[in-house]
Each structure stands twice: as C-alpha cells, then as structure tokens.
Design an enzyme around this catalytic site. Sequence first.
Site, PDB file in Angstrom:
ATOM      1  N   CYS A  33     -21.716 -11.645 -28.264  1.00 40.75           N
ATOM      2  CA  CYS A  33     -22.727 -12.252 -29.137  1.00 40.75           C
ATOM      3  C   CYS A  33     -22.890 -11.500 -30.451  1.00 40.75           C
ATOM      4  O   CYS A  33     -23.029 -12.108 -31.514  1.00 40.75           O
ATOM      5  CB  CYS A  33     -24.079 -12.291 -28.428  1.00 40.75           C
ATOM      6  SG  CYS A  33     -24.044 -12.973 -26.773  1.00 40.75           S
ATOM      7  N   ASP A  84     -23.346 -67.246  -3.375  1.00 44.10           N
ATOM      8  CA  ASP A  84     -23.105 -66.236  -4.414  1.00 44.10           C
ATOM      9  C   ASP A  84     -21.937 -66.637  -5.323  1.00 44.10           C
ATOM     10  O   ASP A  84     -21.128 -65.793  -5.726  1.00 44.10           O
ATOM     11  CB  ASP A  84     -22.820 -64.858  -3.790  1.00 44.10           C
ATOM     12  CG  ASP A  84     -23.938 -64.396  -2.880  1.00 44.10           C
ATOM     13  OD1 ASP A  84     -25.088 -64.788  -3.121  1.00 44.10           O
ATOM     14  OD2 ASP A  84     -23.668 -63.645  -1.921  1.00 44.10           O
ATOM     15  N   HIS A 126     -27.659 -59.898  -7.424  1.00 46.20           N
ATOM     16  CA  HIS A 126     -26.760 -59.621  -6.302  1.00 46.20           C
ATOM     17  C   HIS A 126     -26.121 -58.246  -6.503  1.00 46.20           C
ATOM     18  O   HIS A 126     -25.548 -57.971  -7.565  1.00 46.20           O
ATOM     19  CB  HIS A 126     -25.654 -60.681  -6.220  1.00 46.20           C
ATOM     20  CG  HIS A 126     -24.760 -60.493  -5.033  1.00 46.20           C
ATOM     21  ND1 HIS A 126     -25.117 -60.885  -3.763  1.00 46.20           N
ATOM     22  CD2 HIS A 126     -23.515 -59.939  -4.919  1.00 46.20           C
ATOM     23  CE1 HIS A 126     -24.136 -60.598  -2.922  1.00 46.20           C
ATOM     24  NE2 HIS A 126     -23.157 -60.016  -3.584  1.00 46.20           N
ATOM     25  N   ALA A 172     -22.767 -21.047 -17.119  1.00 44.56           N
ATOM     26  CA  ALA A 172     -21.773 -21.775 -17.911  1.00 44.56           C
ATOM     27  C   ALA A 172     -20.824 -22.499 -16.965  1.00 44.56           C
ATOM     28  O   ALA A 172     -20.452 -21.977 -15.911  1.00 44.56           O
ATOM     29  CB  ALA A 172     -21.002 -20.816 -18.806  1.00 44.56           C
TER      30      ALA A 172
END
Length: 922
Positions: free
Chosen positions: A727, A164, A128, A620
Amino acid sequence: MLRRGSQALRRFSTGRVYFKNQLKLALIGQSLFGQEVYSHLCKEGHRVVGVFTVPDKDGKADPLALAAEKDGTPVFKFPRWRVKGKTIKEVAEAYRSVGAELNVLPFCTQFIPMDVIDSPKHGSIIYHPSILPRHRGASAINWTLIMGDKKAGFSVFWADDGLDTGPILLQRSCDVEPNDTVDALYNRFLFPEGIKAMVEAVQLIADGKAPRIPQPEEGATYEGIQKKDNAEISWDQSAEVLHNWIRGHDKVPGAWTEINGQMVTFYGSSLLNSSVPPGEPLEIKGAQKPGLVTKNGLVLFGNDGKALMVRNLQFEDGKMIPASQYFSAGETSVVELTAEEMKVAETIKVIWAGILSNVPVIEDSTDFFKSGASSMDVVRLVEEIRQKCGGLQLQNEDVYMATKFEDFIQKVVRKLRGEDQEEELVVDYVSKEVNEMTVNMPYQCFINGQFTDAEDGKTYDTINPTDGSIICKVSYASLVDVDKAVAAAKDAFENGEWGRMNARERGRLMYRLADLLEENQEELATIEALDSGAVYTLALKTHIGMSVQTFRYFAGWCDKIQGSTIPINQARPNRNLTFTKKEPLGVCAIIIPWNYPLMMLAWKSAACLAAGNTLVLKPAQVTPLTALKFAELSVKAGFPKGVINIIPGSGGVAGQRLSEHPDVRKLGFTGSTPIGKQIMRSAASNLKKVSLELGGKSPLIIFNDCEIDKAVRMGMGAVFFNKGENCIAAGRLFVEESIHDEFVTRVVEEIKKMKIGDPLDRSTDHGPQNHKAHLEKLLQYCEAGVKEGATLVYGGRQVPRPGFFMEPTVFTDVEDHMYLAKEESFGPIMVISKFQNGDIDGVLLRANNTEYGLASGVFTRDINKAMYISEKLEAGTVFINTYNKTDVAAPFGGVKQSGFGKDLGEEALNEYLKTKTVTLEY
C-alpha cells in the site's frame, strides 16, 4: 390521487404530470404469491374488483383472502367452479357481477371454466414457473431441477383452452446453481421477480402494448404432478442425476428410499466436490454401494463413482433428524423440566395456540405441520419465541426437527441448558504436502461458527501464482450467504454470549487467538506463500508476525476503553453529572485486499473485536485461504459462534451487499480508490460509519546529503518490498540531480543480485505477482511508460518461467505529466524523477501534486530540512531516513483520495466505537 376515467393522474415535485392507464381486475388464485401480486397491483393504482380464492382450511383463511378482506375488497371462496364439466350458475353470476376487465391468475390450483377465462374485455393471464413451452404442467419447478436444466424461469401467458399452451406475454430466466432446491430457486428468483413480472404484464395490457407470441411446439414438454409414490430414488444413475432427483423433490413431495425396512426421505442434497470424509456405512435398498454417515451428513454414491451428500432425513412418522445423527437418533433421554422451564413451556404453548388457531387444545402429541402450519408459520414461531422467551434463538430447522409439541419443548429446554450445542467443529480440509509439512486449508464459507458450502453450491478456483495451478475450489458466497452471516453477527452481538462478556474475558480470547496464530505460523506462512505468492521468509516475519503482534496489542486495550466525566454549567448547585461512554457499534463489515491477506485481516478485525463488535469479513477473492484458516483458529480460541464470519467471494456480489446492508453499522475497507467511492455511495443507504485505506502514489525524496548506501538499500525496499504489492510503496522517487546517476547505477547493480523464484525457497528475494490479471496490468503500465518517453533502464518484462513473475523494473526521466508519474503501479516498478540541486520547495510542490496521500519519505542528514519536509508533505505517514517501518502502536491511514480513518494504534479503536453522552441529576 385524482382519477380521470380509466387513468390516474400523479403529481410529482418536479411539476410534471404523469398519466398511467389502469384496469379493473379480478384476481383468481391463492397463496402468499397471490397476496403479494394483489398488494403490488393495488399500489400501482389498479382496482381489484374481486378476489376469487379457495375456502378456509382448518379455520384459516388463505393469505390472499386475508389481504383482500382487510382492504374491503369483495372476496369469494368457491370450493369449485364447475360440476360435471358445466360451470356452476351461481358461481358464474357472482363472478360476472364484479365487472372485471382482466383476470389475473398468479397461482391457482382450481380449474377455471373457459367462459370465465374469456369473459373479461382483455381475457386472462396466468403465471407459470417455467420457460414455456418447456415443462408444462403443475410440477414445473420440480422438473426444471430433476432434468438438470441450466436455466430456470417463468412465463406470463394468455390463457386458452389448452394446458399451459396460450400465447406468451413475457418471460424471464435465471441460471440454475448446482445445489439449488425448489425452495431456493423459488425464493431467489421465481417469487420476487414473478411478482414484478405480473405487475408489469398487467400494465402492458393496460397500455395496449402487451404482445401475444405463439408458443412453439419445438422443445415443448409436459410432465405430470410429482407425488410421494412416484418420488422413489432409482439408484443405478450418476451422482449428478441422483442429486437432481433429490433436490427436485425438496421439500415437496420429497425423494425417498427404503432403509432398514422403512421409508426415509432425503433433504438438503449437494454434490460432493471434495474428498469423501470418513464415516459409518449405511446399507440402502437398491444402492450399489452403502452410504456413509459422516459428521457432515449422509454421503451417497452414483454409478459413476462420484458422490453427493444429504443433510437431513425424515422418517415415516414425520420425525426429521440431521443425517449425521442417523445412528444416534433414538439415544436422547427425556429431561425433567424445572419450575422456570415450565414457565417457558407454558409461554410457548400460548404461542403455538395463537398460530394453530384451528386446534382447540395444544397437547403433547400436537404436530405443528399436521395441524395446518406452513413455512411462514415457522418463521413466526421462531420470532415470537425470541421476543417472548428472553431472546432464545432457535433456527427454522429446529421446528422441522421436532414437529410434535412434546419433542419441541424438549429441544427448547436443551437449548436453554446449553446441552444442544453444536458438536465439535467440522472442517472439510483441502490438504497438501508442501514445504516439508502437511498444510490443511478450509475452503468453505464460515458462518455462525460453522464451515458451510455457499447456499447455491457455487465455487471458484483459487490459483497458486508460482505456477498457475489450481490450489482448490473455494465457496463463492451468494447474497443469501452474506445475509446469513450478517444475521449471525447481529444475533451474536444482541443476544449472544459475546454481548454479555466482560472486557477482560474478551481480551483473554484475543490473547489466546494470538497464541494460536503464533503456534501455527509456519502453516499460515506456507498458505500465504501458496495463495498470494509471498516469499515465505517475509510472510513468516511480516504477514504472520505482525498479525500476531496486532492481536496481542489490541487484546491489551479491551479493558482500557474509557469515557470521561465532563464539568457542565449546571453541575452546581443542581448536582448534575455528565459523562461519556464508549460503546461498540454492532455488526461491522471488513473488506480486505490481496497483498497482505492475513495482516490486513488482523489490522482491522483486532480493533473491531477489542471494541466489542461482531464482524463479517470478506477476504480478497484471489486470496481467501488464510482468512478461512483464521476462522478455524478463532473457534479453537473459544470465540462464540456468530462473532466472526468469513465469506469468500466477489466484491461485486458479497462486497456490494455488505456495503449496502441495513444491519451493518460500520464498514472498513482497504483497496482501490474507485471501489472506495462506490462503497461510500452504497454505505449512505443507512449512513453506516466508514473507514477507507485506498490507493497511493507515495513520494520518496532523496537529497544529496543522504547516506547513499542506506538510501539505495531502503529506496529499493520502499519499491520492491513484497514484490511491490504494498500500500505504501514509494510510487515515485525524486532524486537530487548531483547523485541521480550514481543512485540509479547502484540500484540496478543491486537488482541484478536479487534472486527471483519459488517463494518457498528460503533464498528467494522476489516471488510472483499475486495473480495473472495484475501481472498483465503491470506489463501494460511499463508499455505506457516507454510510449510516453520515459527511459526503461532495467526490467519491464515477464520472467520466462511458469507462474506470474515480473522482473524488478526501473524507469528514469519520468516527467510530471506522464502516466507513470500520476498513477500507482502496485508492483515492482521504480519510477525515478530528477530534481535540481537545492530546490526544496520545488520538489515539495511536485511531490504533493497528486490526489493521493497515504505515505511519503525523505532521506537527508539535515534534521531541520527533514522536519520542514515532514511538515509540508501531504500524507498520512512520513518516513525520515527509513521506510516501511510500521508498528502496531502507530496509527496508519491516508489523506485526500487515499482515504480516511486509521488502522493500528489507539486511534483505530475509535473507528469501531461510538460515544454516548449521559447526563443525570442526583
């Protein structure tokens, strides 16, 4: 596989033996979901002794029936199980004849009598699609969205005589995203996870471990089936409630309203978080305010003044159109077909006939869906046309927009003629008056030539590091968005104009893009300053300036990529020729860092495009805005759709998916070493080519015979350039003992002259760190240095002002074992170590005592010493009496754990090319 009683014996290469309990199952239900549950249960070794499903509809069997019949499993197709409340005797006898131990009901629209439910040894379990006891009833998924639930999910429960209400066996849940539809929720979670859960539930029963947890009555709800007549929109509600109502009925039964006297159904709703775009008013019955037909869709208003947008409209006759075309929907004239187009139409008619096998003759008036086609048939139709009609690429929506055969052929012909091209690019900007200009910033995903919200509507805030304020909300790409972007790039490479374009035309587009970057450099530099904290003057010269140079450099390479001819032993007398060709790889993924957002994009994507590839780029998460502006400029430059795709979002979601995606053939990454290692592991899934530019701890050696003024000036630049977010920043300075104290004194004097402040101020030397988490990491780095005994000569603190500013910092007396000596800071922190006078080999040993090898430098007047040092330093780049001097023609990359592969220069092209060897006899 050997069978012993009710257990399966499996042998694995380890030599161990595993036993798995199995059951005899009856599957009762239908649909593709039922088929998948059936297939997975069979794979797990369970024996399906009977499938009970619905009769064929319009001559077409249900997918569950087709799968079972193919396997030889007994299939029963009962129109009903009972009459006047009593079980039909013949049906019950047929059911009992299979001897099932458990009934599995994955999706069932029929009423199954309780004597059947209770008949097997283990009873019956049912799937369900809600978290019971909430949303009992047949329209559970719809009501999950209509009620604005924040959580969705499913339950597998034991069937009882209630509706249900049986005991719970297991449940699973997921978050509901702001713009989820019934289809999106079902496809993302309820379908795939539901299949797994049904199989798991059966195994728990087989193993005797299945729980029976009574459902609580607290929180229980029951809602009736949603049908068309009760799906009308009530307008006196908030925008969010209206949105939930529309998406809760998308695609079935469809929320509707009355416009100009006829029923119009709305599809593709999303909340409008940005400013309302201009449009033409549309009166809607019952609405307090007219809607607006805009280039993006139909904007609707709630009673709270907030807005939502719907993408598609469907009229009473079944015709569906983009909402943006409401006022021009009837203006398209019928086109006459050429002889070649008639052949295509005949091919498509054969495809329709194959799908609609129940229709004797396909006529102009034949409606695809009214003839019994389903959403799976749409996928089949689009794929068959692509295969049999010369690669013609349609979208699923094209079928929904033209459901009659005559209309569909008209749409196809317009596609073939290029008349059905997308309209002018629609960009929903966030605009700001800043830096004496109006800055217009796209904020949505850029996929297949269009800006679009993330599939699930999710967004995140991008922050201005100067003051910590929110610049705007940016689309947060989901897995679905990544897959769409890759599919668009793949199609553009394999079937689109880009793949057929000659090299010089490709170069012309790249030159044009470089020109546009230059024309918009002030706006781009301003966005870079806002989003990354880059000092404007530096952004103008380096971030943007070098990006322009990079595209121009690689544009010139487009028609100069060559293979070679190779003399081979058999060349004479057999007249053999061997040559090589350099070919593009296909779809390339590029993941870039936040320190130079646009420049890092340019370094990788320019070489990628010059080689003829298509790309999906993830900027990023904290600096997405210049990449999205770049996407806008790429359209203006004339790049075909699908060639460039930009997907902002997280590395853990979008980046991870790109690294493991089977259709990505190359991944270029700049970032940290740990993430680089993770990418390599993921890339192994299809052995995609990888290039990595990773962390660094670049040594800079300063000898006592240097030009001290130059060494101080460039040594500071080596560390503090771009706020230390560089870097190749000199992560550790080795200064010869006899000049050490003078060097340190002069550095501190120069630091005190530096102006820290607003990056848009032309006199600013030092702007904010990129984001808050990074600033906090740098402060912790300084604390670690002090604790280990290094001498903090200057700085080490956050600047007391709004934003993420840090004082330029100097440490001395840093010993080789210390954290500061080993780990990269990626910030404005100068780490100085002393070495003994004349100890060249000793300082070299210390400089190379790192797992990193990105860059390095030496200052000395002795050219022989400089060349000796350059030979011995283990780094991808060595600077002599200079630093940070990169050029678009010079290859750039690291060794050891700083990565492999090159950006820039001719060598960068090879990262995006493959070599094919051809040998022929003539």
